[in-house]
Scaffold this active site. Structure first.
Site, PDB file in Angstrom:
ATOM      1  N   LEU A  10       0.968  -0.890  -0.296  1.00 28.69           N
ATOM      2  CA  LEU A  10      -0.006  -0.161   0.178  1.00 28.69           C
ATOM      3  C   LEU A  10       1.379   1.078  -0.146  1.00 28.69           C
ATOM      4  O   LEU A  10       1.845   1.539   0.523  1.00 28.69           O
ATOM      5  CB  LEU A  10      -0.085   0.073   1.623  1.00 28.69           C
ATOM      6  CG  LEU A  10      -2.228  -0.802   1.103  1.00 28.69           C
ATOM      7  CD1 LEU A  10      -2.731  -0.404   2.692  1.00 28.69           C
ATOM      8  CD2 LEU A  10      -3.295  -0.386  -0.117  1.00 28.69           C
ATOM      9  N   ASP A  11       0.853   1.925  -0.780  1.00 29.48           N
ATOM     10  CA  ASP A  11       1.651   3.241  -0.841  1.00 29.48           C
ATOM     11  C   ASP A  11       1.696   4.094   0.067  1.00 29.48           C
ATOM     12  O   ASP A  11       0.677   4.236   1.341  1.00 29.48           O
ATOM     13  CB  ASP A  11       0.860   4.032  -2.199  1.00 29.48           C
ATOM     14  CG  ASP A  11      -0.002   5.279  -1.879  1.00 29.48           C
ATOM     15  OD1 ASP A  11      -0.204   5.651  -1.476  1.00 29.48           O
ATOM     16  OD2 ASP A  11      -0.972   4.048  -3.091  1.00 29.48           O
ATOM     17  N   LYS A  12       2.185   4.796   1.061  1.00 26.10           N
ATOM     18  CA  LYS A  12       2.578   5.682   1.650  1.00 26.10           C
ATOM     19  C   LYS A  12       1.497   6.588   2.293  1.00 26.10           C
ATOM     20  O   LYS A  12       1.055   6.524   3.394  1.00 26.10           O
ATOM     21  CB  LYS A  12       4.061   6.863   1.667  1.00 26.10           C
ATOM     22  CG  LYS A  12       3.792   7.316   2.685  1.00 26.10           C
ATOM     23  CD  LYS A  12       5.330   8.635   2.859  1.00 26.10           C
ATOM     24  CE  LYS A  12       5.869   8.678   4.261  1.00 26.10           C
ATOM     25  NZ  LYS A  12       7.326   9.903   3.881  1.00 26.10           N
TER      26      LYS A  12
END
Length: 263
Positions: free
Chosen positions: A108-110
């Protein structure tokens, strides 16, 4: 040890909880792996039980225990076990003695939050991330403005942005009594796929929360909290089930008339 030696270096790394086999191969090619104090860059390298394997100077150890964890990742945390430019790691939220053996399954991206799986089982991770098994991931997405039906249908058909393969969603579902939230389902795992699709279409994603992977749901798991997967959840994932028993299969969203073009 129950493990069979000699084994391929990337398989050893996956069993030690470094990363999946594919990600471990990248670490080897980057020259970050040493066996008996020698840097290894050959993917065919095999190791024995008494060999000393290190990644970024840290000695690896195998564990016979397998862990399968669901975490509700907050925004601002990264899904990697090492990045000199970051300070908040999602894995650090898991309060267990052997957490250093864990690695995330997918990413999951930041700036995204929600359900992310951790394990030290490399074979399990490889199966979960293989595109041919079409494991669904569902997201609750908030946009800066209502999405047009025609744009959602373009996302269903697929959009060519920066790769030879199209970016596409599998399904969309409107959230009742709101104009800015849409549930979006993917089966592919391209980097920042939803954000890229809708940025290309002229939308700003204000928030993105993953709420389901296969039959595993985020449910009432609080932000920053984690739990062990149940045995039936693990079995469902290994058999690539996307719906719980007794539930009606989810249908792909049918197209609406173009005159019905706003939400």
């Amino acid at each position: 040890m129950m493990s069979d030696f000699p084994m391929r270096l990337q398989a050893y790394m996956a069993k030690a909880g470094v990363a999946s086999r594919r990600q471990s191969e990248n670490l080897i090619l980057q020259g970050r792996v040493m066996v008996n104090n020698k840097v290894i860059r050959e993917l065919g390298t095999k190791v024995n039980e008494d060999d000393i394997v290190q990644v970024d100077g840290i000695t690896l150890e195998l564990s016979e225990n397998k862990y399968y964890i669901a975490l509700n990742k907050p925004r601002g945390y990264v899904c990697t076990n090492y990045d000199p430019n970051e300070e908040k790691y999602a894995r650090d939220l898991i309060s267990m003695r052997e957490k250093d053996l864990l690695f995330n399954v997918g990413r999951l991206d930041k700036e995204s939050s929600g359900l992310i799986l951790f394990t030290n089982d490399g074979d399990f991770a490889n199966k979960m991330m293989h595109p041919r098994f079409q494991l669904e991931k569902e997201y609750l997405v908030k946009f800066d403005r209502p999405c047009l039906i025609e744009d959602l249908n373009k996302a269903l058909d697929g959009i060519y942005i920066d790769t030879k393969e199209p970016y596409r969603i599998r399904r969309y579902d409107f959230v009742p009594r709101t104009k800015l939230y849409i549930r979006i389902t993917l089966t592919e795992g391209k980097n920042r796929e939803i954000r890229k699709i809708f940025s290309y279409l002229g939308y700003d994603v204000k928030s993105l929360v993953r709420i389901r992977i296969g039959t595993v749901e985020l449910g009432d798991l609080e932000v920053g909290e984690w739990r062990n997967l149940r045995r039936e959840e693990i079995d469902d994932l290994l058999h690539f089930r996307n719906e719980k028993k007794g539930e009606r299969p989810r249908q792909k969203k049918t197209r609406r008339k173009e005159s019905d073009s706003s939400y």
